[in-house]
Design an enzyme around this catalytic site. Sequence first.
Site, PDB file in Angstrom:
ATOM      1  N   ASP A 200       0.942  -1.166  -0.147  1.00 60.36           N
ATOM      2  CA  ASP A 200       0.083  -0.028   0.052  1.00 60.36           C
ATOM      3  C   ASP A 200       1.041   1.199   0.106  1.00 60.36           C
ATOM      4  O   ASP A 200       1.630   1.497   1.016  1.00 60.36           O
ATOM      5  CB  ASP A 200      -0.989  -0.001   1.230  1.00 60.36           C
ATOM      6  CG  ASP A 200      -2.020   1.026   1.242  1.00 60.36           C
ATOM      7  OD1 ASP A 200      -1.616   2.142   0.643  1.00 60.36           O
ATOM      8  OD2 ASP A 200      -3.015   0.954   1.522  1.00 60.36           O
ATOM      9  N   HIS A 201       0.993   1.750  -1.229  1.00 57.70           N
ATOM     10  CA  HIS A 201       2.071   2.828  -1.238  1.00 57.70           C
ATOM     11  C   HIS A 201       1.883   4.026  -0.202  1.00 57.70           C
ATOM     12  O   HIS A 201       2.658   4.654  -0.043  1.00 57.70           O
ATOM     13  CB  HIS A 201       2.203   3.566  -2.501  1.00 57.70           C
ATOM     14  CG  HIS A 201       0.889   4.262  -3.220  1.00 57.70           C
ATOM     15  ND1 HIS A 201       0.123   3.745  -3.834  1.00 57.70           N
ATOM     16  CD2 HIS A 201       0.836   5.680  -2.957  1.00 57.70           C
ATOM     17  CE1 HIS A 201      -1.004   4.872  -3.972  1.00 57.70           C
ATOM     18  NE2 HIS A 201      -0.170   5.941  -3.789  1.00 57.70           N
ATOM     19  N   HIS A 263      -5.880   2.676   1.527  1.00 57.07           N
ATOM     20  CA  HIS A 263      -5.282   3.582   1.845  1.00 57.07           C
ATOM     21  C   HIS A 263      -5.511   4.304   3.325  1.00 57.07           C
ATOM     22  O   HIS A 263      -5.158   4.580   4.239  1.00 57.07           O
ATOM     23  CB  HIS A 263      -5.133   4.654   0.898  1.00 57.07           C
ATOM     24  CG  HIS A 263      -4.528   4.298  -0.432  1.00 57.07           C
ATOM     25  ND1 HIS A 263      -3.371   3.372  -0.591  1.00 57.07           N
ATOM     26  CD2 HIS A 263      -4.879   4.698  -1.512  1.00 57.07           C
ATOM     27  CE1 HIS A 263      -3.105   3.101  -1.768  1.00 57.07           C
ATOM     28  NE2 HIS A 263      -4.014   4.085  -2.451  1.00 57.07           N
TER      29      HIS A 263
END
Length: 514
Positions: A200-201, A263
Amino acid sequence: MSDTDRHPFLSGLSKHRGAQPTCVVIFGASGDLAARKLLPALYNLAVDSLLPSDFHLIGFGRKPIPDAEFRTQAATDIKKFSRREFRPDIWQRVEDNTSYQSGGYDDPKAYAALKEQIAAAEKRAGRPLQLVFYVSTPPSVFEPILENLGQSGLAGRGLGTELESKVIIEKPFGKDLDSAVHLNAVAARNFRESQIFRIDHYLGKETVQDLLVLRFANPIFEPLWNRRHVDHVQITVAEELGVGTRGGYYDGSGATRDMLQNHTMQLLALVAMEQPRSLSAEHIRDEKVKLLESIQPLRLGVNADAVRAQYAEGLSGGDKVPGYLTEKDIPQDSATETFCALRFSIENSRWSGVPFYMRSGKRLARRVSEIAIQFKQPESGLFAGDARYDLAPNRLVIQIQPDEGTTLVLNSKVPGLEPRTQPVRLSFRYATTYGSNTPEAYERLILDGIVGDRTLFIRGDETEASWRLFTPLLQSWQEQGRAGMETYAAGSWGPAGGDALLGAHGHAWRNAGR
């Protein structure tokens, strides 16, 4: 001649963080994510001397591309998207060990050819290499890639040693609880959990990483971080752009799956979790799972905890823009939400009674991601009921993008002979303090994948805990179709229902990013 003599710009990591000689294989190497993020991230790690002394890169994709053409296109992408100026001497050293393998993601012969490419890289290196597989493809081919990596023996390389294979899997990890459970089972059939890095960036962003430091390294905050002092929490992940050319993909996803389930829930977990026993990856992820499991199911139907909407025609950046239903590749009867607002309740001793609001959407007023912790007003009415005293609730705002930093809102006396007050802001900005050229999220996450640090990656039970909260809501909306779907003007902050969700509890959305 030693490795560091041959590659002096690559010498830092193997001494600093213990990276093994590594071959990274990017599945989907000709795609947009590789061009914009992954290849520039690898280049920037090379500039910072953070790649292993023996580093090899193999691109894998359906499209047949000669090695020379892949290298040339990679250099073009790096020049266009890297945060760092392109240095031919550094790229040349990476390029020398870069190749491409074409084939179907479900074709065992392509994986046999990939094994030959890896063997050739190891022959050039003169030693075995750690294999890091980066799955940057549409979710529909996650399963065949994982299965073929297992059946080919590539997944089992070096088990229990420092050269153990690793796989990094992009989001979305499933589309609901059943699919996430199934994908976890596929991954577990072919890899150990210690080998799996679900990405999950957002977790690679500096401000998100700083949440643990902010909370647990500053004792002025932790005593206040509970239901006795916090009134409510708002999390906003807003996009100014519409769906653009991604209409076909986005319509099968929507704002809830695209942003909130992954996110935004990660942000909530880091804000609300208990202090972990240590900074180890497992202790941190244990606490995130405990937090997610303490969130109460969303109320559906009357007095629902969720609002959905689609953007209509409006003004964005001063320009007239179309509504969602008139965007390219969007069906006229689409029931996909481009905005979602939710109210969560956490049932534990720290947060019971404190609402956590989150919202995300496209074509909103501005691009901003932030967390706002609003504290309760003081019980004493010393300054209440007097027009001279302009008092605001104390609020701690953690801005994640675009201008990373933290702001604390306090009340202060206005200088002068009259007794007046007004709210003031104490602000800290990363760019001002540390400079603007900070590493991007993918640089940190790829580096952590190479060295095996799973702290900023999602565990299997963690993703299932999140889907368990969202799946009943998504199923309910699917059954309703367009019934109950609101609209909002492009360029606004969302639909009336989003405001009513907070208003019903005496709260209001703040002007995010301000």
